[in-house]
Design an enzyme around this catalytic site. Sequence first.
Site, short mmCIF file in Angstrom:
data_model
loop_
_atom_site.label_atom_id
_atom_site.label_comp_id
_atom_site.label_asym_id
_atom_site.label_seq_id
_atom_site.Cartn_x
_atom_site.Cartn_y
_atom_site.Cartn_z
N ASP A 298 -1.09 1.12 2.23
CA ASP A 298 -2.43 1.28 1.25
C ASP A 298 -2.41 2.63 0.84
OD1 ASP A 298 -3.14 -1.40 1.49
OD2 ASP A 298 -4.07 -1.26 3.52
N HIS B 106 2.92 -3.92 3.86
CA HIS B 106 2.48 -5.29 3.80
C HIS B 106 2.35 -6.03 2.60
CE1 HIS B 106 -1.18 -2.90 3.47
NE2 HIS B 106 -1.57 -4.21 2.79
N ARG C 205 -12.32 -5.09 3.60
CA ARG C 205 -11.39 -4.20 4.22
C ARG C 205 -12.21 -2.74 4.53
NH1 ARG C 205 -6.25 -2.18 1.10
NH2 ARG C 205 -7.02 -0.33 1.25
C1 SIN Z 1 -4.19 -5.31 1.08
O1 SIN Z 1 -5.17 -4.78 1.85
O2 SIN Z 1 -3.26 -5.13 0.66
C2 SIN Z 1 -4.65 -7.19 1.12
C3 SIN Z 1 -4.07 -7.69 2.45
C4 SIN Z 1 -4.50 -9.10 2.46
O3 SIN Z 1 -5.12 -9.40 1.66
O4 SIN Z 1 -3.78 -9.82 3.22
#
Ligand code: SIN
Length: 269
Positions: A102, A245, A260
């Site tokens: 991130d 991720h 988030r």
């Molecule tokens: C993200 O924070 O990059 C999105 C992750 C997600 O929606 O699973």
Amino acid sequence: MVYQHISVQPLTPTIGAVVSGIDLGAPSAEAFAEIKRAWLEHLVLFFCDQTINPEQHLKLGQMLGELHIHPAAPYRDDNPALMAIYAGPDSHRNNGDTWHSDVSADEEPPMASILYLQTAPEVGGDTLWANMYAAYEALSSPIKALLGSLSAKHSANYTGYYGDHEPQRKNPSAEHPVIRTHPETGRKALFVNQGFTRRIIGLSDHESQSLLDMLFDHIKHPQFHCRFQWQENTVALWDNRCTQHLAVWDYFPEVRSGTRVTVKGDRPF
Ligand code: SIN
């Protein structure tokens, strides 16, 4: 590892664990200390069947550190620290559909992210995480030595990225070591990602692109990964210093939605 306040079930030997026996709405200091220990060991933790309000979500982040404000993303409740995660029938893309850590384009990229997904599609919308300690350790000694001497430019262009939502910072940009040392575990981790890393400093364009392509390909190996199938009201807590991720967008036109909270990190070294 022995825990007294939580139960921890690893998802794979390499990364990810499901934590149960805890209400994230009001964790005791002892339970939170165990969560932190499990987090440093498993890198991403999942907590199912959680009901938390925005204040409790923000408080969880504050228990880890100062909150990070995303340079451009829309947010909820007039609070820029509460980033909206949403894809639905009107969306042209989802958040995080490329391997990334991130906001690594920030000078001090976030150390942690806490995603509370309240609405999940019936099937699909999984997220994959990759362990960057393991990716580093799997490289040969000569490549480790080469990468250990290099740094890379990370940047983002958020102009128009979130539609009409005006970015607060349009073009974050920073240089970071290609191999970073985790400030809490002391372990080395690969720190380049397809989402934000643009070039390796001091190499020719061709050399830089070839090396980055090799590393982006390397991190895609399933042995470094876990894949999580979300259900509504699940919280994930991940460590951006040693993971990347990717959120799969295979559920259009269904809705996947949550918030988030992101926690500031230090300058990678
Ligand atoms: C993200 O924070 O990059 C999105 C992750 C997600 O929606 O699973």
